[in-house]
Write an enzyme that holds these catalytic residues in place. Structure first.
Site, PDB file in Angstrom:
ATOM      1  CG  PHE A 144      -1.943   1.124   1.126  1.00  0.00           C
ATOM      2  CD1 PHE A 144      -3.136   0.940   0.429  1.00  0.00           C
ATOM      3  CD2 PHE A 144      -1.688   2.371   1.694  1.00  0.00           C
ATOM      4  CE1 PHE A 144      -4.066   1.976   0.315  1.00  0.00           C
ATOM      5  CE2 PHE A 144      -2.607   3.400   1.582  1.00  0.00           C
ATOM      6  CZ  PHE A 144      -3.801   3.202   0.891  1.00  0.00           C
ATOM      7  CE  LYS A 203      -0.171   5.209   7.661  1.00  0.00           C
ATOM      8  NZ  LYS A 203      -1.555   5.566   7.874  1.00  0.00           N
ATOM      9  CG  ASP A 219       5.733   3.411   1.777  1.00  0.00           C
ATOM     10  OD1 ASP A 219       5.756   4.012   2.869  1.00  0.00           O
ATOM     11  OD2 ASP A 219       4.719   3.355   1.054  1.00  0.00           O
TER      12      ASP A 219
HETATM   13  N1  PLP Z   1       2.522   4.159   2.474  1.00  0.00           N
HETATM   14  C1  PLP Z   1       2.187   3.336   3.491  1.00  0.00           C
HETATM   15  C2  PLP Z   1       3.100   2.202   3.847  1.00  0.00           C
HETATM   16  C3  PLP Z   1       0.995   3.542   4.201  1.00  0.00           C
HETATM   17  O1  PLP Z   1       0.664   2.719   5.188  1.00  0.00           O
HETATM   18  C4  PLP Z   1       0.172   4.628   3.832  1.00  0.00           C
HETATM   19  C5  PLP Z   1      -1.110   4.851   4.514  1.00  0.00           C
HETATM   20  O2  PLP Z   1      -1.680   3.995   5.137  1.00  0.00           O
HETATM   21  C6  PLP Z   1       0.559   5.451   2.767  1.00  0.00           C
HETATM   22  C7  PLP Z   1       1.747   5.195   2.121  1.00  0.00           C
HETATM   23  C8  PLP Z   1      -0.275   6.623   2.358  1.00  0.00           C
HETATM   24  O3  PLP Z   1      -0.167   7.619   3.313  1.00  0.00           O
HETATM   25  P1  PLP Z   1      -1.227   8.827   3.350  1.00  0.00           P
HETATM   26  O4  PLP Z   1      -2.530   8.234   3.778  1.00  0.00           O
HETATM   27  O5  PLP Z   1      -0.651   9.781   4.361  1.00  0.00           O
HETATM   28  O6  PLP Z   1      -1.274   9.399   1.986  1.00  0.00           O
END
Ligand code: PLP
Length: 399
Positions: free
Chosen positions: A138, A252, A223
């Site tokens: 994700f 986050k 990520d």
């Molecule tokens: N990358 C990861 C690993 C995530 O868990 C998330 C959100 O859950 C995102 C990217 C996307 O982040 P945002 O919701 O701040 O756009």
């Protein structure tokens, strides 16, 4: 307004993109949160891993109050003191030489995708643009981050997806090697898949990815939007695997609940971007940067990554106790305070029963209960959460 009034107003006026829980949260302190009817909860969601210090930590609140009285926002056309200080603290405590700031995880990943393409075109040839990512990953909801996300359920209805992404099974090095080509710019991976069901990478997998990337001269993007800021027992999860990425994305937990995202990278990779190549109006505002600086400084000063490691072990041990008791608990897994418990059936009713009994958790991948307490959670708070969860599971099916 009480819960019912807030939810009715919300339903009438807010676009229905979220399956809201039937409560409205109005106040938080540490691990606890209260709804608009005055009911108290232990919060093991913490804004999906954002509140690494719990709700309204005094250091974060003080930093926001002070900065809000001085300068909330100017523009990245000018120097921003709190942003420069935050960048220096991140650089001093990571593999990186440079930081770029944005507002969310999706935006951080968009920046990473753009930077990787720009770098690859300059360093591997004009046909190098492809990013290899994993199934069940994700990476966010904007179109390129969505295309990077290896879950078709999120793509449906939004096609065509932007081209240039290849998805391969997670923890399968051979699958990555099989799709590497002259078109490849980078491999992008979460050290622990979060939304995909709390799936930690195998140590040999991340080490192997690093070796493949070095061998073929392509970039490794981590990520760490969900795993970063100490959650997995190291400040950055990749440190626990003994490797360094070329690019890391954060959001986050970085702002302790205040919205901010970041991309960190080396000087060599950063040099692919020139002024005007990328930017955002609100990235790294004085206010967001001050909140993030206070959060990161507190995480470091209080040794919270190590604490998250030991508290995570304790939480997993207690959950494994429940697995022994209930045959329908399939697996307990995770790293540090990023923990999942997989059930043999959908977890929604367990989540509902926990909430009714005063514990907030969530469920991902339909049947994986997810626990993301703040890094400063106390043993007694974990014990209390386990007691509530035990009660919620005991009234469930007994097969
Ligand atoms: N990358 C990861 C690993 C995530 O868990 C998330 C959100 O859950 C995102 C990217 C996307 O982040 P945002 O919701 O701040 O756009």
């Amino acid at each position: 307004m009480n819960n019912a009034e807030i939810l009715a107003l919300d339903k009438a006026n807010v676009l229905g993109t979220y399956a809201r829980q039937p409560v409205a949260l109005v106040r938080g302190k540490g691990v606890r949160v209260w709804d608009a009817d005055g009911k108290e909860y232990i919060d093991f969601v913490q804004a999906i891993a954002s509140n690494v210090l719990g709700h309204c930590h005094p250091k974060v609140v003080a930093a926001i109050r002070e900065q809000a009285g001085n300068l909330i926002h100017c523009s990245n056309l000018y120097g921003i003191g709190p942003q420069a200080e935050l960048a220096a603290l991140l650089v001093a405590n990571s593999f990186a030489d440079k930081a770029f700031f944005c507002n969310s995880g999706a935006e951080a990943n968009e920046a990473a995708i753009k930077l990787a393409r720009k770098w690859a075109k300059a360093n591997r040839g004009s046909g190098a643009y492809e990013i290899i990512t994993t199934l069940k990953s994700f990476h966010g909801r904007t179109l390129a981050a969505l295309a990077a996300t290896g879950q078709t359920k999120y793509h449906e209805g939004f096609e065509p997806m932007p081209p240039g992404f290849v998805h391969v099974p997670f923890n399968d090095l051979g699958a990555v090697e099989a799709v590497l080509s002259d078109r490849t710019a980078a491999v992008m991976v979460e050290p622990v898949q979060g939304e995909g069901g709390v799936n930690p990478a195998l140590p040999e997998y991340l080490k192997g990815l690093r070796e493949l990337c070095d061998r073929d001269g392509i970039l490794l993007i981590m990520d760490e939007v969900q795993t970063g800021m100490g959650r997995t027992g190291c400040l950055w999860a990749h440190e626990g695997y003994g490797i360094r990425p070329d690019i890391m994305t954060l959001a986050k937990g970085l702002g302790g609940g205040f919205p901010i995202g970041a991309l960190l990278t080396t000087d060599q990779v950063a040099s692919a971007f020139a002024p005007g190549n990328h930017g955002t109006t609100f990235g790294g505002t004085p206010l967001a940067s001050a909140a993030a600086f206070a959060t990161l400084k507190t995480v470091l000063d209080q040794g919270l990554p190590v604490r998250a490691g030991s508290m995570g072990e304790y939480l997993r041990r207690r959950l494994s106790g429940l697995q022994e008791k209930y045959g329908f608990v399939k697996e307990v897994r995770g790293l540090g305070l990023m923990v999942g418990m997989e059930l043999a059936f959908p977890g929604k009713e367990v989540v509902d029963r926990c909430r009714e009994a005063g514990l907030i958790i969530n469920c991902t991948e339909t049947s994986v209960l997810r626990f993301l307490p703040p890094l400063n959670v106390k043993i007694q708070e974990i014990d209390q959460a386990i007691e509530i969860l035990d009660g919620a599971l005991s009234s469930d099916r007994t097969e």
